[in-house]
Structure formats: structure tokens, C-alpha cells
Design a protein around this motif. Sequence first.
Motif, PDB file in Angstrom:
ATOM      1  N   LEU A  12       0.804  -1.214   0.000  1.00 49.47           N
ATOM      2  CA  LEU A  12       0.000   0.000   0.000  1.00 49.47           C
ATOM      3  C   LEU A  12       0.843   1.274   0.000  1.00 49.47           C
ATOM      4  CD1 LEU A  12      -2.699  -1.018   2.633  1.00 49.47           C
ATOM      5  CD2 LEU A  12      -3.113  -0.620   0.200  1.00 49.47           C
ATOM      6  N   VAL A 217      -6.591  -0.250   4.584  1.00 46.18           N
ATOM      7  CA  VAL A 217      -7.051  -0.619   3.232  1.00 46.18           C
ATOM      8  C   VAL A 217      -8.368   0.083   2.930  1.00 46.18           C
ATOM      9  CG1 VAL A 217      -7.883  -2.513   1.790  1.00 46.18           C
ATOM     10  CG2 VAL A 217      -5.845  -2.830   3.202  1.00 46.18           C
ATOM     11  N   ALA A 218      -9.281   0.075   3.885  1.00 45.39           N
ATOM     12  CA  ALA A 218     -10.570   0.745   3.689  1.00 45.39           C
ATOM     13  C   ALA A 218     -10.373   2.244   3.461  1.00 45.39           C
ATOM     14  CB  ALA A 218     -11.476   0.504   4.892  1.00 45.39           C
ATOM     15  N   PHE A 220      -7.754   3.775   2.149  1.00 44.17           N
ATOM     16  CA  PHE A 220      -7.263   3.975   0.786  1.00 44.17           C
ATOM     17  C   PHE A 220      -8.401   3.914  -0.217  1.00 44.17           C
ATOM     18  CE2 PHE A 220      -2.786   3.329   2.064  1.00 44.17           C
ATOM     19  CZ  PHE A 220      -2.147   4.170   1.158  1.00 44.17           C
ATOM     20  N   ASP A 221      -9.267   2.918  -0.064  1.00 43.98           N
ATOM     21  CA  ASP A 221     -10.388   2.766  -0.997  1.00 43.98           C
ATOM     22  C   ASP A 221     -11.324   3.971  -0.932  1.00 43.98           C
ATOM     23  OD1 ASP A 221      -9.350   0.320  -1.702  1.00 43.98           O
ATOM     24  OD2 ASP A 221     -10.776  -0.856  -0.515  1.00 43.98           O
ATOM     25  N   ALA A 222     -11.622   4.422   0.278  1.00 51.80           N
ATOM     26  CA  ALA A 222     -12.529   5.548   0.445  1.00 51.80           C
ATOM     27  C   ALA A 222     -11.926   6.836  -0.101  1.00 51.80           C
ATOM     28  CB  ALA A 222     -12.892   5.722   1.910  1.00 51.80           C
ATOM     29  N   GLU A 224      -9.934   7.182  -2.579  1.00 52.03           N
ATOM     30  CA  GLU A 224     -10.072   7.182  -4.035  1.00 52.03           C
ATOM     31  C   GLU A 224     -11.470   7.621  -4.443  1.00 52.03           C
ATOM     32  OE1 GLU A 224      -8.917   3.821  -6.252  1.00 52.03           O
ATOM     33  OE2 GLU A 224      -6.785   4.016  -5.777  1.00 52.03           O
ATOM     34  N   VAL A 225     -12.488   7.040  -3.819  1.00 48.81           N
ATOM     35  CA  VAL A 225     -13.868   7.414  -4.148  1.00 48.81           C
ATOM     36  C   VAL A 225     -14.106   8.890  -3.822  1.00 48.81           C
ATOM     37  CG1 VAL A 225     -16.301   7.005  -3.578  1.00 48.81           C
ATOM     38  CG2 VAL A 225     -14.743   5.080  -3.880  1.00 48.81           C
ATOM     39  N   HIS A 256     -22.057   2.991  -3.840  1.00 51.00           N
ATOM     40  CA  HIS A 256     -20.834   2.792  -3.059  1.00 51.00           C
ATOM     41  C   HIS A 256     -21.096   3.015  -1.570  1.00 51.00           C
ATOM     42  CE1 HIS A 256     -16.613   2.824  -1.907  1.00 51.00           C
ATOM     43  NE2 HIS A 256     -16.931   3.849  -1.134  1.00 51.00           N
ATOM     44  N   TRP A 260     -20.291   0.759   1.654  1.00 51.76           N
ATOM     45  CA  TRP A 260     -19.419   1.370   2.662  1.00 51.76           C
ATOM     46  C   TRP A 260     -20.033   1.247   4.052  1.00 51.76           C
ATOM     47  CZ3 TRP A 260     -14.623   2.366   3.152  1.00 51.76           C
ATOM     48  CH2 TRP A 260     -14.129   3.348   4.006  1.00 51.76           C
ATOM     49  N   ARG A 263     -19.387  -2.301   5.240  1.00 48.30           N
ATOM     50  CA  ARG A 263     -17.962  -2.524   5.486  1.00 48.30           C
ATOM     51  C   ARG A 263     -17.509  -1.826   6.767  1.00 48.30           C
ATOM     52  NH1 ARG A 263     -13.282  -1.111   0.982  1.00 48.30           N
ATOM     53  NH2 ARG A 263     -11.487  -2.001   2.093  1.00 48.30           N
TER      54      ARG A 263
END
Length: 291
Positions: A12, A217-218, A220-222, A224-225, A256, A260, A263
Motif C-alpha cells: 500500500l 485498506v478501507a 485507501f479505498d474511500a 479514491e472514491v 458505493h 461502505w 464494510r
Amino acid sequence: MELRHTDTVDLLTNDHLARRRRGEPHPVADFLFTYYRTSVAAVRRWHPGPGLILEDAHLTERVEWRHYERASLHGRSGLIVNPSSVLSRCGSRITRAREIVEATASRPGATGCFGLHEWAMLYGTTDDDARHRQVPLRVSHARIDQVVDNSRLRCTHFDALRFFTEAAVPLNQDVLTRVGQARNEQPACLHAGMDLYSHVAAMEAGAPGELLVDTLVAAFDAREVDMRSSPYDLSAWGLEPIPVETPEGRAAFVAHQRGWIRRTQALRARYLDAVRTLESSSASRLAGAEK
């Protein structure tokens, strides 16, 4: 577990570290290590959480790490996390974070903000005062103002609203304050979910490494969105926009958010379990010392 932890963190963060050495900013990834003021080195350290002895760890560099103490169990000698040490240093932050996380977990997610906080941060601005000047916009400033004017701003996250332009703040449906944060946070919010990474990191050695990695990890994903939904053109960084100024883009953003919610509610439950384990371990340790 430790090897998997460090491998995941390296995957990451290696690009982030390489860019930092080159002095090359990244409008998405840098946020997680600047705004949250966490370091890759600290996140890379795996901890088992309280109650587990790491055999022979006193023979490694871990013996110098904060919150560890020598221990023996069933003939095995090594290091164990001292939960009382963690709470002594981090207790006030943990108490505040738990209040917010418990309140957030207790209520349903409110979809429909459409990620317009980044738009509100540019409302009424020009190219000269944009927040990310090194990143081009994919829409004009006039279009940004139009989208904000024709939308109902429904931000529930104080730390997003405090970056709104002065002209945009009164357009939000709610008045948000730091004191009232626990009353307003809700689980559909991208930033409320990203904050879980910060809350877990604030537990230091009291947090199991698996939980820290999963929240990172979550986050990073958020992130981006979050930025894909913004008015910025991130094509140079390989990110396609979620055009929340359109009905199709808003539908994609809400879809999304629904995932979310699921998650991050699971992550909140794990965080609260980790806090309870830390506190009960400290209480047991203190009770044993008094006998």
C-alpha cells in the motif's frame, strides 16, 4: 501474521514513499499520512494486541518498542503488550474516539450527500485559490458553483465542513461543531469511515495489527472514491471520475455508500471489541497486582 501485515503495508505504501523521496506529491494517497499525521513506519509495526505473549521477542528490536514488557507463560519467555501502559498514554484519545464510533455505529447511514464536500471546498473560488493547485479541474468554477447552488448540502462530518469556503458553510443543512461530532456522524460518510484508521492507529500497541491493516485498506479505498467524486481531473493518476453532478454519477456514489455502510459497521464493531479487550486486560492486570 506479522509477515502478512508488513507485506500488505508495503504494498500500500511503497509508491507513496518513493514519491516522497522524489518530492512528488499525490493528491489522493498523501492525505492518509499528512492529514491523519500517521507514519508508515508506525503503521508497519505489527502488534498482536493485549494478552498474547510473543516468545523470544525480548531478543529482538521489539524489546525497545513502547508498551511492551517481559513476561513468562507456561515456561515460555518473551514480550507482551502492557495494556495499562497503552491506556496511560492513549486513554483520552481512545475515550473520545469510542464515543464517536459507538454513536456512529448506533444509527443508520444517510446516503444522499453525493460527496459534495470537495465541491463546497471550491465554491466561489477561482484558479488562484483552489485547494489542490497542482491538480487540474475537470469542470469549470462556474459549473462547481452551479452544482452547489442546485444541490442540498448534507455533510455530516465536521472535519469536512471546516474546509468549506466561507460562502458554502451556510448552505449546509446542519450546523456542525466539534463538540457535537458524536451527534452527527453517520456510517454512510466516507470520512467517518476513513477516521477509523486514525482511531485504530491511536491505540498504538493496543490495537491488533489485522484491524489496523483492514482500516488502512478501507481508508485507501474511500480516499479514491472521495477524490473521484470531486471536481478534480485525476486522469493523470489513473482515476476515472464519478460525476456526481449527473444523475448517473449520484446513483453510483450512493451504491458505493451502501457497501461502505456494511464494510465500516463491521470495522466499528471490531474496533469497539478491541477497546473493550484493552480495558478488560488492563483491569485484570491491575486486579492481579493488588492481590
